[in-house]
Design a protein around this motif. Structure first.
Motif, PDB file in Angstrom:
ATOM      1  N   ARG A  55       0.826  -1.213   0.000  1.00 13.85           N
ATOM      2  CA  ARG A  55       0.000   0.000   0.000  1.00 13.85           C
ATOM      3  C   ARG A  55       0.864   1.268   0.000  1.00 13.85           C
ATOM      4  NH1 ARG A  55      -2.744  -3.643  -1.009  1.00 13.85           N
ATOM      5  NH2 ARG A  55      -4.859  -4.131  -0.286  1.00 13.85           N
ATOM      6  N   ASN A  56       2.172   1.063  -0.073  1.00  7.57           N
ATOM      7  CA  ASN A  56       3.123   2.179  -0.108  1.00  7.57           C
ATOM      8  C   ASN A  56       2.948   3.115   1.091  1.00  7.57           C
ATOM      9  OD1 ASN A  56       5.314   3.527  -1.312  1.00  7.57           O
ATOM     10  ND2 ASN A  56       3.951   5.031  -2.256  1.00  7.57           N
ATOM     11  N   CYS A  57       2.730   2.504   2.254  1.00  9.09           N
ATOM     12  CA  CYS A  57       2.523   3.276   3.486  1.00  9.09           C
ATOM     13  C   CYS A  57       3.840   3.384   4.236  1.00  9.09           C
ATOM     14  CB  CYS A  57       1.450   2.608   4.349  1.00  9.09           C
ATOM     15  SG  CYS A  57       1.139   3.471   5.897  1.00  9.09           S
ATOM     16  N   HIS A  58       4.379   4.595   4.330  1.00 12.78           N
ATOM     17  CA  HIS A  58       5.671   4.831   4.975  1.00 12.78           C
ATOM     18  C   HIS A  58       5.540   5.344   6.408  1.00 12.78           C
ATOM     19  CE1 HIS A  58       8.490   4.494   1.430  1.00 12.78           C
ATOM     20  NE2 HIS A  58       7.302   4.519   0.821  1.00 12.78           N
ATOM     21  N   HIS A  59       4.313   5.461   6.905  1.00 10.99           N
ATOM     22  CA  HIS A  59       4.107   5.981   8.263  1.00 10.99           C
ATOM     23  C   HIS A  59       3.195   5.036   9.046  1.00 10.99           C
ATOM     24  CE1 HIS A  59       5.360   9.539   5.976  1.00 10.99           C
ATOM     25  NE2 HIS A  59       5.829   9.991   7.133  1.00 10.99           N
ATOM     26  N   VAL A  60       3.728   4.489  10.136  1.00  6.89           N
ATOM     27  CA  VAL A  60       2.998   3.508  10.936  1.00  6.89           C
ATOM     28  C   VAL A  60       3.115   3.902  12.414  1.00  6.89           C
ATOM     29  CG1 VAL A  60       2.787   1.074  11.581  1.00  6.89           C
ATOM     30  CG2 VAL A  60       3.536   1.690   9.262  1.00  6.89           C
ATOM     31  N   ALA A  61       2.020   3.760  13.132  1.00  7.34           N
ATOM     32  CA  ALA A  61       2.025   4.039  14.571  1.00  7.34           C
ATOM     33  C   ALA A  61       1.351   2.890  15.309  1.00  7.34           C
ATOM     34  CB  ALA A  61       1.300   5.351  14.871  1.00  7.34           C
ATOM     35  N   MET A  62       1.839   2.614  16.517  1.00  6.52           N
ATOM     36  CA  MET A  62       1.249   1.563  17.348  1.00  6.52           C
ATOM     37  C   MET A  62       1.387   1.952  18.810  1.00  6.52           C
ATOM     38  SD  MET A  62       4.293  -1.293  17.009  1.00  6.52           S
ATOM     39  CE  MET A  62       4.894  -0.702  15.423  1.00  6.52           C
ATOM     40  N   GLU A  63       0.546   1.370  19.655  1.00  5.53           N
ATOM     41  CA  GLU A  63       0.652   1.605  21.088  1.00  5.53           C
ATOM     42  C   GLU A  63       1.824   0.810  21.658  1.00  5.53           C
ATOM     43  OE1 GLU A  63      -4.019   2.423  22.359  1.00  5.53           O
ATOM     44  OE2 GLU A  63      -2.961   0.659  23.071  1.00  5.53           O
ATOM     45  N   SER A  64       2.413   1.336  22.711  1.00  2.73           N
ATOM     46  CA  SER A  64       3.506   0.634  23.390  1.00  2.73           C
ATOM     47  C   SER A  64       2.909  -0.349  24.392  1.00  2.73           C
ATOM     48  CB  SER A  64       4.432   1.626  24.096  1.00  2.73           C
ATOM     49  OG  SER A  64       3.681   2.472  24.962  1.00  2.73           O
ATOM     50  N   THR A  65       2.254  -1.382  23.872  1.00  2.00           N
ATOM     51  CA  THR A  65       1.556  -2.361  24.698  1.00  2.00           C
ATOM     52  C   THR A  65       2.528  -3.414  25.216  1.00  2.00           C
ATOM     53  OG1 THR A  65      -0.382  -2.061  23.285  1.00  2.00           O
ATOM     54  CG2 THR A  65      -0.398  -3.944  24.793  1.00  2.00           C
ATOM     55  N   GLY A  66       2.862  -3.347  26.513  1.00  2.00           N
ATOM     56  CA  GLY A  66       3.764  -4.328  27.104  1.00  2.00           C
ATOM     57  C   GLY A  66       5.023  -4.510  26.280  1.00  2.00           C
ATOM     58  N   ILE A  67       5.315  -5.778  25.963  1.00  2.00           N
ATOM     59  CA  ILE A  67       6.450  -6.101  25.092  1.00  2.00           C
ATOM     60  C   ILE A  67       5.965  -6.541  23.716  1.00  2.00           C
ATOM     61  CG2 ILE A  67       7.920  -6.770  27.028  1.00  2.00           C
ATOM     62  CD1 ILE A  67       7.321  -9.702  26.281  1.00  2.00           C
ATOM     63  N   TYR A  68       4.649  -6.524  23.510  1.00  2.00           N
ATOM     64  CA  TYR A  68       4.089  -7.103  22.292  1.00  2.00           C
ATOM     65  C   TYR A  68       4.418  -6.305  21.039  1.00  2.00           C
ATOM     66  CZ  TYR A  68       1.495  -9.561  25.915  1.00  2.00           C
ATOM     67  OH  TYR A  68       1.155 -10.281  27.033  1.00  2.00           O
ATOM     68  N   TRP A  69       4.734  -5.027  21.201  1.00  2.00           N
ATOM     69  CA  TRP A  69       5.054  -4.205  20.042  1.00  2.00           C
ATOM     70  C   TRP A  69       6.452  -4.490  19.506  1.00  2.00           C
ATOM     71  CZ3 TRP A  69       9.352  -1.093  20.290  1.00  2.00           C
ATOM     72  CH2 TRP A  69       9.878  -0.850  21.562  1.00  2.00           C
ATOM     73  N   MET A  70       7.316  -5.072  20.338  1.00  2.00           N
ATOM     74  CA  MET A  70       8.732  -5.199  19.978  1.00  2.00           C
ATOM     75  C   MET A  70       8.988  -6.038  18.730  1.00  2.00           C
ATOM     76  SD  MET A  70      10.545  -5.445  23.729  1.00  2.00           S
ATOM     77  CE  MET A  70      10.402  -4.101  24.896  1.00  2.00           C
ATOM     78  N   PRO A  71       8.445  -7.276  18.637  1.00  2.00           N
ATOM     79  CA  PRO A  71       8.711  -8.046  17.414  1.00  2.00           C
ATOM     80  C   PRO A  71       8.102  -7.418  16.167  1.00  2.00           C
ATOM     81  CG  PRO A  71       7.084  -9.155  18.791  1.00  2.00           C
ATOM     82  CD  PRO A  71       7.651  -8.044  19.609  1.00  2.00           C
ATOM     83  N   ILE A  72       6.985  -6.727  16.346  1.00  2.00           N
ATOM     84  CA  ILE A  72       6.352  -6.046  15.204  1.00  2.00           C
ATOM     85  C   ILE A  72       7.261  -4.925  14.717  1.00  2.00           C
ATOM     86  CG2 ILE A  72       4.295  -4.787  14.437  1.00  2.00           C
ATOM     87  CD1 ILE A  72       2.819  -6.104  16.829  1.00  2.00           C
ATOM     88  N   TYR A  73       7.793  -4.169  15.666  1.00  2.00           N
ATOM     89  CA  TYR A  73       8.710  -3.077  15.327  1.00  2.00           C
ATOM     90  C   TYR A  73       9.931  -3.620  14.590  1.00  2.00           C
ATOM     91  CZ  TYR A  73      11.330   1.288  15.952  1.00  2.00           C
ATOM     92  OH  TYR A  73      12.037   2.455  15.728  1.00  2.00           O
ATOM     93  N   GLU A  74      10.491  -4.728  15.085  1.00  2.00           N
ATOM     94  CA  GLU A  74      11.693  -5.314  14.478  1.00  2.00           C
ATOM     95  C   GLU A  74      11.445  -5.716  13.030  1.00  2.00           C
ATOM     96  OE1 GLU A  74      14.695  -7.180  15.963  1.00  2.00           O
ATOM     97  OE2 GLU A  74      14.719  -6.003  17.812  1.00  2.00           O
ATOM     98  N   ILE A  75      10.268  -6.270  12.762  1.00  2.00           N
ATOM     99  CA  ILE A  75       9.954  -6.724  11.413  1.00  2.00           C
ATOM    100  C   ILE A  75       9.665  -5.548  10.486  1.00  2.00           C
ATOM    101  CG2 ILE A  75       8.191  -7.925  10.043  1.00  2.00           C
ATOM    102  CD1 ILE A  75       8.160 -10.083  12.207  1.00  2.00           C
ATOM    103  N   LEU A  76       8.995  -4.530  11.012  1.00  2.00           N
ATOM    104  CA  LEU A  76       8.605  -3.404  10.157  1.00  2.00           C
ATOM    105  C   LEU A  76       9.751  -2.432   9.884  1.00  2.00           C
ATOM    106  CD1 LEU A  76       5.056  -2.415  11.525  1.00  2.00           C
ATOM    107  CD2 LEU A  76       5.622  -3.774   9.491  1.00  2.00           C
ATOM    108  N   GLU A  77      10.741  -2.354  10.776  1.00  2.00           N
ATOM    109  CA  GLU A  77      11.767  -1.324  10.616  1.00  2.00           C
ATOM    110  C   GLU A  77      12.638  -1.526   9.370  1.00  2.00           C
ATOM    111  OE1 GLU A  77      14.649  -1.056  13.760  1.00  2.00           O
ATOM    112  OE2 GLU A  77      14.740  -3.233  14.001  1.00  2.00           O
TER     113      GLU A  77
END
Length: 242
Positions: A55-77
């Motif tokens: 979708r050519n989306c270069h801007h993503v935001a997520m809540e800092s929910t516990g540790i659950y955001w960490m693997p998502i961040y690692e994959i998306l970065e």
């Protein structure tokens, strides 16, 4: 709210699932909302990244929910070869942002706020620094384990009547370790065996040291001490590898 981005993605992160919403549309015009759900398994998180890229989306935001955001961040970065803006936002910050959530889904609300430039992300250091911090935290925890284990061994020796630490400054140095290992194996130590255990300056206090360990460990005491000493070696080995 005035839009600043034409494409934005909001992620509502849970333990087992991710709800993602991509908003698209020209600035100042109605937006199109596309919402999908993904599990937090690695293949699905990769599918999330591929969908965001498609979708050519270069801007993503997520809540800092516990540790659950960490693997998502690692994959998306790594998306777009790193040319992506990822915001990890404190949930309380979003609650304080002007506007009304009404019945909008959480992911769509996050995407809406991101699109309007109303989100401020937490500082997330680059991957190399995060990895260093992980190793440093692990090292500190190992050091705490080593200290705790040494204290446990020393306390047990004291409770068994062996006052080795009164005459050996570091009972886990070369001389002290040799004496402890000998006691674990034989239950007691004589002058000849003690002489072979002592190194350098500790030989000058042989008579005092011999008195301090002039006793016998029972089978129970040897069995109790042996795994503690083994664990201490294993923990020390771990920190030596880091």
């Amino acid at each position: 709210m005035k839009d600043l981005l034409e494409i934005s993605c909001g992620l509502d992160v849970h333990k087992d699932k991710i709800v993602a919403c991509i908003l698209t549309g020209s600035l100042g015009k109605p937006t199109h909302s596309e919402i999908r759900e993904f599990t937090t398994l690695i293949p699905d998180m990769i599918a999330l990244r591929d969908w965001i890229v498609s979708r050519n989306c270069h801007h993503v935001a997520m809540e800092s929910t516990g540790i659950y955001w960490m693997p998502i961040y690692e994959i998306l970065e790594d998306a777009f070869s790193g040319n992506i803006t990822l915001l990890v936002v404190n949930a309380r910050h979003m609650k304080n942002v002007p506007g009304k959530k009404t019945d909008m889904r959480d992911s769509e609300w996050i995407s809406t706020l991101l699109r309007a430039g109303l989100l401020s992300g937490s500082f997330i250091p680059e991957k190399r620094i995060r990895e260093f911090r992980d190793l440093n935290r692990y090292r500190k925890s190992i050091i705490r384990d080593i200290t705790s284990q040494k204290n446990r061994i020393e306390k047990f020796l004291q409770s068994s009547g062996f006052r080795l630490s009164s005459f050996v400054s570091d009972i886990f140095g070369a001389s002290g370790r040799n004496i402890i290992l000998h006691l674990i194996e034989h239950g007691q130590i004589d002058r000849t065996s003690l002489d072979s255990c002592l190194k350098t300056q500790t030989r000058k206090r042989m008579d005092e040291i011999l008195v301090s360990v002039n006793g016998t460990l029972s089978d129970h005491q040897k069995a109790f001490l042996s795994p503690h000493d083994f664990l201490n070696d294993k923990i020390n080995g771990q920190i030596g590898q880091k």
